[in-house]
Design a protein around this motif. Structure first.
Motif, mmCIF file in Angstrom:
data_model
loop_
_atom_site.group_PDB
_atom_site.id
_atom_site.type_symbol
_atom_site.label_atom_id
_atom_site.label_comp_id
_atom_site.label_asym_id
_atom_site.label_seq_id
_atom_site.Cartn_x
_atom_site.Cartn_y
_atom_site.Cartn_z
ATOM 1 N N SER A 568 0.826 -1.209 0.000
ATOM 2 C CA SER A 568 0.000 0.000 0.000
ATOM 3 C C SER A 568 0.861 1.259 0.000
ATOM 4 C CB SER A 568 -0.934 -0.010 1.209
ATOM 5 O OG SER A 568 -0.196 -0.022 2.414
ATOM 6 N N GLY A 569 2.096 1.167 0.541
ATOM 7 C CA GLY A 569 3.001 2.314 0.493
ATOM 8 C C GLY A 569 3.422 2.644 -0.926
ATOM 9 N N VAL A 570 3.734 1.617 -1.718
ATOM 10 C CA VAL A 570 4.084 1.846 -3.126
ATOM 11 C C VAL A 570 2.907 2.471 -3.867
ATOM 12 C CG1 VAL A 570 4.740 0.737 -5.285
ATOM 13 C CG2 VAL A 570 5.794 -0.007 -3.138
ATOM 14 N N ALA A 571 1.704 1.945 -3.621
ATOM 15 C CA ALA A 571 0.520 2.492 -4.284
ATOM 16 C C ALA A 571 0.268 3.929 -3.846
ATOM 17 C CB ALA A 571 -0.691 1.620 -3.971
ATOM 18 N N HIS A 572 0.522 4.231 -2.571
ATOM 19 C CA HIS A 572 0.336 5.588 -2.066
ATOM 20 C C HIS A 572 1.280 6.574 -2.761
ATOM 21 C CE1 HIS A 572 0.348 9.016 0.647
ATOM 22 N NE2 HIS A 572 1.660 8.856 0.809
ATOM 23 N N PHE A 573 2.534 6.195 -2.918
ATOM 24 C CA PHE A 573 3.492 7.106 -3.534
ATOM 25 C C PHE A 573 3.159 7.348 -5.009
ATOM 26 C CE2 PHE A 573 7.561 8.012 -5.654
ATOM 27 C CZ PHE A 573 7.931 9.154 -4.955
ATOM 28 N N ILE A 574 2.664 6.335 -5.704
ATOM 29 C CA ILE A 574 2.318 6.498 -7.121
ATOM 30 C C ILE A 574 1.092 7.392 -7.283
ATOM 31 C CG2 ILE A 574 1.490 5.274 -9.167
ATOM 32 C CD1 ILE A 574 3.248 2.958 -8.417
ATOM 33 N N SER A 575 0.122 7.227 -6.401
ATOM 34 C CA SER A 575 -1.131 7.968 -6.544
ATOM 35 C C SER A 575 -1.031 9.398 -6.050
ATOM 36 C CB SER A 575 -2.257 7.245 -5.797
ATOM 37 O OG SER A 575 -1.946 7.141 -4.423
ATOM 38 N N HIS A 576 0.019 9.725 -5.270
ATOM 39 C CA HIS A 576 0.194 11.089 -4.775
ATOM 40 C C HIS A 576 1.358 11.760 -5.507
ATOM 41 C CE1 HIS A 576 -2.348 9.495 -1.626
ATOM 42 N NE2 HIS A 576 -2.514 10.726 -1.141
ATOM 43 N N ASN A 577 1.172 13.001 -5.862
ATOM 44 C CA ASN A 577 2.187 13.730 -6.622
ATOM 45 C C ASN A 577 3.202 14.379 -5.677
ATOM 46 O OD1 ASN A 577 0.966 13.117 -9.113
ATOM 47 N ND2 ASN A 577 -0.480 14.815 -8.852
ATOM 48 N N HIS A 578 3.987 13.544 -5.035
ATOM 49 C CA HIS A 578 5.055 14.079 -4.190
ATOM 50 C C HIS A 578 6.174 14.620 -5.081
ATOM 51 C CE1 HIS A 578 3.252 12.862 -0.493
ATOM 52 N NE2 HIS A 578 3.257 11.568 -0.799
ATOM 53 N N PRO A 579 6.674 15.819 -4.829
ATOM 54 C CA PRO A 579 7.650 16.435 -5.736
ATOM 55 C C PRO A 579 9.044 15.832 -5.645
ATOM 56 C CG PRO A 579 7.265 17.862 -3.853
ATOM 57 C CD PRO A 579 6.295 16.728 -3.711
ATOM 58 N N THR A 580 9.355 15.118 -4.567
ATOM 59 C CA THR A 580 10.704 14.584 -4.372
ATOM 60 C C THR A 580 10.672 13.067 -4.374
ATOM 61 O OG1 THR A 580 10.438 14.625 -1.969
ATOM 62 C CG2 THR A 580 11.320 16.614 -3.010
ATOM 63 N N ASP A 581 11.854 12.472 -4.181
ATOM 64 C CA ASP A 581 11.937 11.016 -4.085
ATOM 65 C C ASP A 581 11.234 10.541 -2.822
ATOM 66 O OD1 ASP A 581 13.327 10.820 -6.422
ATOM 67 O OD2 ASP A 581 15.302 10.938 -5.463
ATOM 68 N N PRO A 582 10.821 9.279 -2.786
ATOM 69 C CA PRO A 582 10.103 8.769 -1.619
ATOM 70 C C PRO A 582 10.972 8.794 -0.360
ATOM 71 C CG PRO A 582 10.706 6.977 -3.090
ATOM 72 C CD PRO A 582 10.998 8.246 -3.823
ATOM 73 N N SER A 583 10.315 9.006 0.745
ATOM 74 C CA SER A 583 10.982 9.018 2.044
ATOM 75 C C SER A 583 10.064 8.327 3.039
ATOM 76 C CB SER A 583 11.275 10.449 2.489
ATOM 77 O OG SER A 583 11.883 10.464 3.758
ATOM 78 N N TRP A 584 10.614 7.327 3.773
ATOM 79 C CA TRP A 584 9.792 6.500 4.654
ATOM 80 C C TRP A 584 10.387 6.457 6.063
ATOM 81 C CZ3 TRP A 584 5.538 5.294 2.018
ATOM 82 C CH2 TRP A 584 5.625 5.180 0.615
ATOM 83 N N GLU A 585 9.522 6.152 7.003
ATOM 84 C CA GLU A 585 9.934 5.880 8.379
ATOM 85 C C GLU A 585 9.427 4.502 8.763
ATOM 86 O OE1 GLU A 585 8.965 8.913 11.205
ATOM 87 O OE2 GLU A 585 9.116 10.503 9.689
ATOM 88 N N LEU A 586 10.325 3.663 9.240
ATOM 89 C CA LEU A 586 9.964 2.287 9.583
ATOM 90 C C LEU A 586 9.447 2.222 11.011
ATOM 91 C CD1 LEU A 586 9.963 -0.755 8.887
ATOM 92 C CD2 LEU A 586 12.323 -0.841 9.779
ATOM 93 N N LEU A 587 8.303 1.578 11.195
ATOM 94 C CA LEU A 587 7.771 1.369 12.533
ATOM 95 C C LEU A 587 8.543 0.241 13.226
ATOM 96 C CD1 LEU A 587 5.392 2.981 11.189
ATOM 97 C CD2 LEU A 587 3.861 1.685 12.704
#
Length: 669
Positions: A568-587
């Motif tokens: 779902s994180g990959v799908a979230h990044f594709i569907s949202h127009n974030h201007p920069t490269d992806p950035s994540w925080e691991l729980l």
């Protein structure tokens, strides 16, 4: 002797007729033989009123031309000029055999015939004509000619507009819609339209319950014809004037007029329904006769074309053409005109019929192959079904195509497919290798570029694909965001384009594209949990099943931050127009455990897309997950089930990972 003259441009001949035979009843002195509306002698004036030009000389003979050729008319001229020379009793016997419509048309041909037919002594002719067709008797206040014109005419009696078929027998008029709109006045508008008229005259005027704007529908209102109102008002005004002048008998004449007009209106209203019923029956009979004539003409056309070699089903395709719906006899002249129009349409229908028959045979052959293919798939491990081509793709294999598209005369049955089916394992292996090579060529991530991994790039978790067909019902489209991501080989091989739009083709060509954006997001997630993106597969990520925050999204103060799985994180990044490269925080492991307990069940568990991996019981009817779990327990004695070892779902039915519910973790954790 009565003389008439026929004049032409070349010669003039005088023709003399004998005086018509008369009886005592026809005697001019007989007062009952007066013409209707005429005070003179009943005998019509048959002599021509035109005088011969005295400057012209009568040519008694035709002289031959200088070339010796004599003048001859190209067509024999027909004339009814001698008809009126017959004795009246014989003429009336002949006219009595006609219909009222024929008499009306005959009265319009010449003035002598009109004067003869409107004479009072010709009433027997009209009675015989009415008896021939069974039409109602003429009212006492109508002339025979006027009544017949009303019953059998087709033109508006006001403006002569053609094609007016409906008669209003309450008004005893045949009027078009435009004339009805301009000449009908509703009773409630009478004081406005006729402010100078006494309302009492409405009792003396015929009325109808169908207005000019009613389109033939009756109502509870009364509508009066303007000229009828004016005529009655004029007569009423004269009678009132006589009464005002105190003339002798004025009151009596008013009472008689009142009684006569009230009785006339009552008679009109009483007989209107009877007349209307007769008119409807005549119209129905006329339609029936017209249909009979059309059917006879159509049957003649069918016989002509069947003689030329066409079948009746092929000729039936032109049954609604105007050339087939017209009346009249199918003569040779008509046939020569309509054959070039209709025959090309029959030929097109024949081509379509032959093509449809061929397609039906092709579908029958495909059905045989599909049934054999199903039997083959049932012999395999159910999890292998996902990696086999669809039945439609199988019919396009080169070994099956010649059999499926063979000539219609060739017999193709199960035995015909036995030899190609024996090569099916090798064919499917080749198909899988070709599709895998096609996907491999689309991958442009670092996993494909360094070339140091021993794992095929199509199996890596960074290999993210999307459907590039805009008509696909499960595809990603720019205006809907991310609709369906295909993760690695197992997602790409199970995707088959289909459309939910009725107006487009149901079978679409599958077009997969590599998602650079999705691959970068997956690469960041894999690196964050300490795995190597060049060697991690989707199975590795699903086994760890970590949870992440998106660092690029602004936290919601009242709810915290949304939590994503790796898919779902990959799908979230594709569907949202974030201007920069992806950035994540691991729980952390503890945080991920809490979130998983709060997560709602995956909606896909209730979808009928699950099957058992130990048998083919659900081959044709995939079931919800719980149904398959119960089957594993009762049918195979498996209570400790796992995916995909014991059961699995069809990946293509996972519509969107964005739609999977997630919960917000408070920022204080």
């Amino acid at each position: 002797m009565i003389s008439t003259r026929r004049r032409s441009a070349k010669h003039e001949i005088t023709i003399k007729y004998d005086k018509p035979h008369t009886t005592n009843e026809d005697d001019p002195t007989n007062p009952t033989s007066e013409s209707e509306g005429e005070g003179s002698d009943w005998e019509p004036n048959w002599s021509s009123k035109n005088k011969r030009n005295p400057n012209k000389r009568t040519r008694l003979s035709m002289k031959p031309s200088s070339s010796g050729a004599t003048h001859k008319n190209s067509r024999i001229q027909k004339s009814l000029s001698l008809l009126i020379t017959m004795p009246l009793d014989i003429l009336f016997e002949i006219l009595g055999l006609l219909s009222p419509r024929d008499l009306v048309n005959l009265a319009r041909t010449s003035k002598p015939l009109r004067e003869t037919l409107i004479a009072r002594h010709s009433t027997t002719v009209w009675k015989s004509a009415r008896k021939n067709v069974g039409c109602p008797d003429c009212p006492s206040d109508f002339s025979e000619l006027k009544w017949a014109s009303l019953l059998f005419g087709t033109k508006c009696q006001v403006c002569s507009a053609p094609g007016v078929l409906r008669i209003d027998f309450f008004l005893r008029r045949r009027a078009c819609v435009a004339c009805r709109k301009s000449n009908l006045v509703v009773k409630s508008k009478f004081p406005v339209v006729f402010p100078d008229y006494d309302p009492v005259i409405l009792d003396f005027v015929p009325y109808t319950n169908v207005g000019g704007w009613a389109h033939g529908h009756s109502s509870g209102s009364k509508f009066y014809w303007v000229s009828d109102v004016d005529n009655v008002a004029r007569q009423w005004g004269l009678l009132q004037k006589d009464l005002h002048m105190r003339l002798v008998g004025a009151r009596k004449r008013i009472d008689e007029f009142r009684a006569t007009m009230i009785d006339l209106v009552a008679t009109i209203i009483k007989n209107a329904d009877t007349y209307d019923t007769w008119a409807r029956s005549v119209a129905a009979q006329k339609r029936s006769e017209l249909y009979e004539i059309r059917d006879k003409r159509y049957e003649s056309i069918v016989d002509r074309f069947t003689t030329l070699g066409y079948t009746k089903s092929e000729v039936r395709s032109i049954s609604w053409q105007k050339e087939c719906l017209r009346g009249g006899e199918l003569t040779e002249r008509v046939w020569k005109r309509i054959q070039p129009i209709l025959e090309p349409q029959i030929r097109e229908h024949r081509k379509a019929r032959i093509l449809a028959a061929h397609e039906a045979i092709v579908e029958q052959r495909k059905t045989i192959l599909k049934d054999m293919y199903k039997s083959y798939l049932k012999t395999l491990q159910p999890s292998q079904w996902l990696y086999h081509p669809r039945s439609k793709e199988l019919t396009e294999f080169s070994v099956f195509e010649p059999l499926i598209n063979a000539d219609d005369e060739v017999t193709v049955d199960n035995a015909s497919f036995q030899e190609p089916m024996s090569m099916l394992p090798g064919l499917i292996s080749t198909w899988s290798e070709q599709r895998m090579a096609n996907l491999r060529n689309k991958i442009t991530s670092v996993a494909q570029g360094n070339g140091i991994t021993s794992i095929d790039p199509v199996h890596l978790a960074t290999s993210i694909f999307q459907c590039g067909n805009s008509l696909c019902g499960t595809s990603h489209t720019p205006w809907r965001g991310c609709s369906n991501l295909l993760f690695a080989w197992e997602g790409a091989v199970t995707h088959h384009c289909k459309t939910n739009d009725f107006f487009f083709a149901k079978d679409l060509q599958t077009e997969l594209v590599f998602s650079e954006k999705g691959s970068r997001a997956a690469e960041q997630l894999i690196s964050l949990i300490g795995l190597n993106p060049t060697s991690s597969t989707t199975a590795d990520m699903d086994q760890l099943d970590p949870r992440f925050f998106c660092s690029l999204c602004t936290p919601i103060v009242s709810h915290g931050r949304p939590v994503y799985s790796w898919r779902s994180g990959v799908a979230h990044f594709i569907s949202h127009n974030h201007p920069t490269d992806p950035s994540w925080e691991l729980l952390t492991t503890g945080q991920a455990t809490v979130v998983k307990l709060l997560e709602a069940p995956d909606p896909i568990q209730n979808n009928p897309c699950w099957t058992c991996n130990h048998c083919n019981m659900f081959f044709d009817s995939w079931q919800p997950r719980q149904t398959v779990v119960e089957h594993l327990s009762s049918g195979h004695g498996i209570s400790d089930y796992r995916e995909p070892r014991d059961l699995f779902h069809f990946p293509n039915l996972r519509r969107s990972f964005v739609a999977i519910p997630f919960y917000n973790l408070p920022s204080s954790d």
